[in-house]
Design a protein around this motif. Structure first.
Motif, PDB file in Angstrom:
ATOM      1  N   ALA A  20       0.845  -1.193   0.000  1.00  0.00           N
ATOM      2  CA  ALA A  20       0.000   0.000   0.000  1.00  0.00           C
ATOM      3  C   ALA A  20       0.883   1.248   0.000  1.00  0.00           C
ATOM      4  CB  ALA A  20      -0.880  -0.013   1.241  1.00  0.00           C
ATOM      5  N   PRO A  21       0.317   2.405  -0.336  1.00  0.00           N
ATOM      6  CA  PRO A  21       1.101   3.645  -0.244  1.00  0.00           C
ATOM      7  C   PRO A  21       1.713   3.805   1.150  1.00  0.00           C
ATOM      8  CG  PRO A  21      -0.935   4.068  -1.401  1.00  0.00           C
ATOM      9  CD  PRO A  21      -1.010   2.658  -0.882  1.00  0.00           C
ATOM     10  N   ILE A  22       2.904   4.337   1.180  1.00  0.00           N
ATOM     11  CA  ILE A  22       3.695   4.357   2.404  1.00  0.00           C
ATOM     12  C   ILE A  22       3.051   5.128   3.554  1.00  0.00           C
ATOM     13  CG2 ILE A  22       5.145   6.384   2.080  1.00  0.00           C
ATOM     14  CD1 ILE A  22       7.519   4.588   2.697  1.00  0.00           C
ATOM     15  N   GLY A  23       2.282   6.159   3.276  1.00  0.00           N
ATOM     16  CA  GLY A  23       1.710   6.952   4.350  1.00  0.00           C
ATOM     17  C   GLY A  23       0.369   6.463   4.847  1.00  0.00           C
ATOM     18  N   LEU A  24      -0.279   5.557   4.116  1.00  0.00           N
ATOM     19  CA  LEU A  24      -1.633   5.152   4.475  1.00  0.00           C
ATOM     20  C   LEU A  24      -1.690   3.987   5.457  1.00  0.00           C
ATOM     21  CD1 LEU A  24      -3.431   5.384   1.018  1.00  0.00           C
ATOM     22  CD2 LEU A  24      -3.429   7.036   2.869  1.00  0.00           C
ATOM     23  N   VAL A  25      -0.783   3.047   5.327  1.00  0.00           N
ATOM     24  CA  VAL A  25      -0.843   1.827   6.122  1.00  0.00           C
ATOM     25  C   VAL A  25       0.507   1.599   6.791  1.00  0.00           C
ATOM     26  CG1 VAL A  25      -1.301  -0.654   6.039  1.00  0.00           C
ATOM     27  CG2 VAL A  25      -2.465   0.863   4.444  1.00  0.00           C
ATOM     28  N   THR A  26       0.489   1.296   8.082  1.00  0.00           N
ATOM     29  CA  THR A  26       1.752   1.086   8.799  1.00  0.00           C
ATOM     30  C   THR A  26       2.430  -0.213   8.404  1.00  0.00           C
ATOM     31  OG1 THR A  26       0.582   0.064  10.645  1.00  0.00           O
ATOM     32  CG2 THR A  26       1.020   2.425  10.791  1.00  0.00           C
ATOM     33  N   ASP A  27       1.704  -1.160   7.806  1.00  0.00           N
ATOM     34  CA  ASP A  27       2.307  -2.426   7.379  1.00  0.00           C
ATOM     35  C   ASP A  27       3.457  -2.196   6.403  1.00  0.00           C
ATOM     36  OD1 ASP A  27       0.368  -3.604   8.886  1.00  0.00           O
ATOM     37  OD2 ASP A  27      -0.827  -4.322   7.192  1.00  0.00           O
ATOM     38  N   THR A  28       3.329  -1.196   5.569  1.00  0.00           N
ATOM     39  CA  THR A  28       4.363  -0.922   4.571  1.00  0.00           C
ATOM     40  C   THR A  28       5.691  -0.620   5.247  1.00  0.00           C
ATOM     41  OG1 THR A  28       2.692  -0.090   3.055  1.00  0.00           O
ATOM     42  CG2 THR A  28       4.969   0.523   2.606  1.00  0.00           C
ATOM     43  N   MET A  55       9.134  -2.876   4.883  1.00  0.00           N
ATOM     44  CA  MET A  55      10.336  -2.255   4.301  1.00  0.00           C
ATOM     45  C   MET A  55      11.594  -2.572   5.094  1.00  0.00           C
ATOM     46  SD  MET A  55       8.982   1.466   3.027  1.00  0.00           S
ATOM     47  CE  MET A  55      10.598   2.010   2.468  1.00  0.00           C
ATOM     48  N   GLN A  56      11.464  -2.783   6.382  1.00  0.00           N
ATOM     49  CA  GLN A  56      12.632  -3.073   7.221  1.00  0.00           C
ATOM     50  C   GLN A  56      13.247  -4.431   6.891  1.00  0.00           C
ATOM     51  OE1 GLN A  56      11.165  -2.617  11.196  1.00  0.00           O
ATOM     52  NE2 GLN A  56      11.025  -0.400  11.028  1.00  0.00           N
ATOM     53  N   TYR A  57      12.484  -5.313   6.270  1.00  0.00           N
ATOM     54  CA  TYR A  57      12.953  -6.668   5.980  1.00  0.00           C
ATOM     55  C   TYR A  57      13.267  -6.908   4.504  1.00  0.00           C
ATOM     56  CZ  TYR A  57      11.275  -7.414  10.682  1.00  0.00           C
ATOM     57  OH  TYR A  57      11.075  -7.310  12.039  1.00  0.00           O
ATOM     58  N   CYS A  58      13.081  -5.901   3.672  1.00  0.00           N
ATOM     59  CA  CYS A  58      13.303  -6.057   2.231  1.00  0.00           C
ATOM     60  C   CYS A  58      14.753  -5.791   1.853  1.00  0.00           C
ATOM     61  CB  CYS A  58      12.396  -5.102   1.461  1.00  0.00           C
ATOM     62  SG  CYS A  58      10.663  -5.514   1.606  1.00  0.00           S
ATOM     63  N   ASP A  59      15.218  -6.494   0.831  1.00  0.00           N
ATOM     64  CA  ASP A  59      16.558  -6.258   0.308  1.00  0.00           C
ATOM     65  C   ASP A  59      16.629  -4.956  -0.476  1.00  0.00           C
ATOM     66  OD1 ASP A  59      17.550  -8.669   1.321  1.00  0.00           O
ATOM     67  OD2 ASP A  59      16.866  -9.764  -0.446  1.00  0.00           O
TER      68      ASP A  59
END
Length: 74
Positions: free
Chosen positions: A3-11, A15-19
């Motif tokens: 989801a867009p970065i500002g709308l959902v905290t899941d993003t 992101m902390q676990y992505c290469d």
């Protein structure tokens, strides 16, 4: 794809676990204050490997360098 970065905290959590994190910014559509907010988030959450993609920018011409493509059907 999230989801867009500002709308959902899941993003931000994902992101902390992505290469590699690629963030799309659409020219003449995305809000201009997004870049400073993104910079603050990168520092705050210690994001690594961030890439920005500018999408929808118009070609202004005036240069000899660049690339392009074409397709012709006969």
């Amino acid at each position: 794809d999230t989801a867009p970065i500002g709308l959902v905290t899941d993003t931000k959590t994902i992101m902390q676990y992505c290469d590699l994190n690629l963030i799309l910014i659409r020219a003449n559509y995305s809000k201009s204050n997004f870049i400073p907010i993104l910079e603050e988030m990168i520092v705050k959450y210690n994001f690594r490997n961030i890439g920005l993609i500018l999408n929808g920018a118009k070609d202004t011409g005036g240069g000899e360098y660049g690339y392009g493509y074409s397709y012709e059907y006969k």
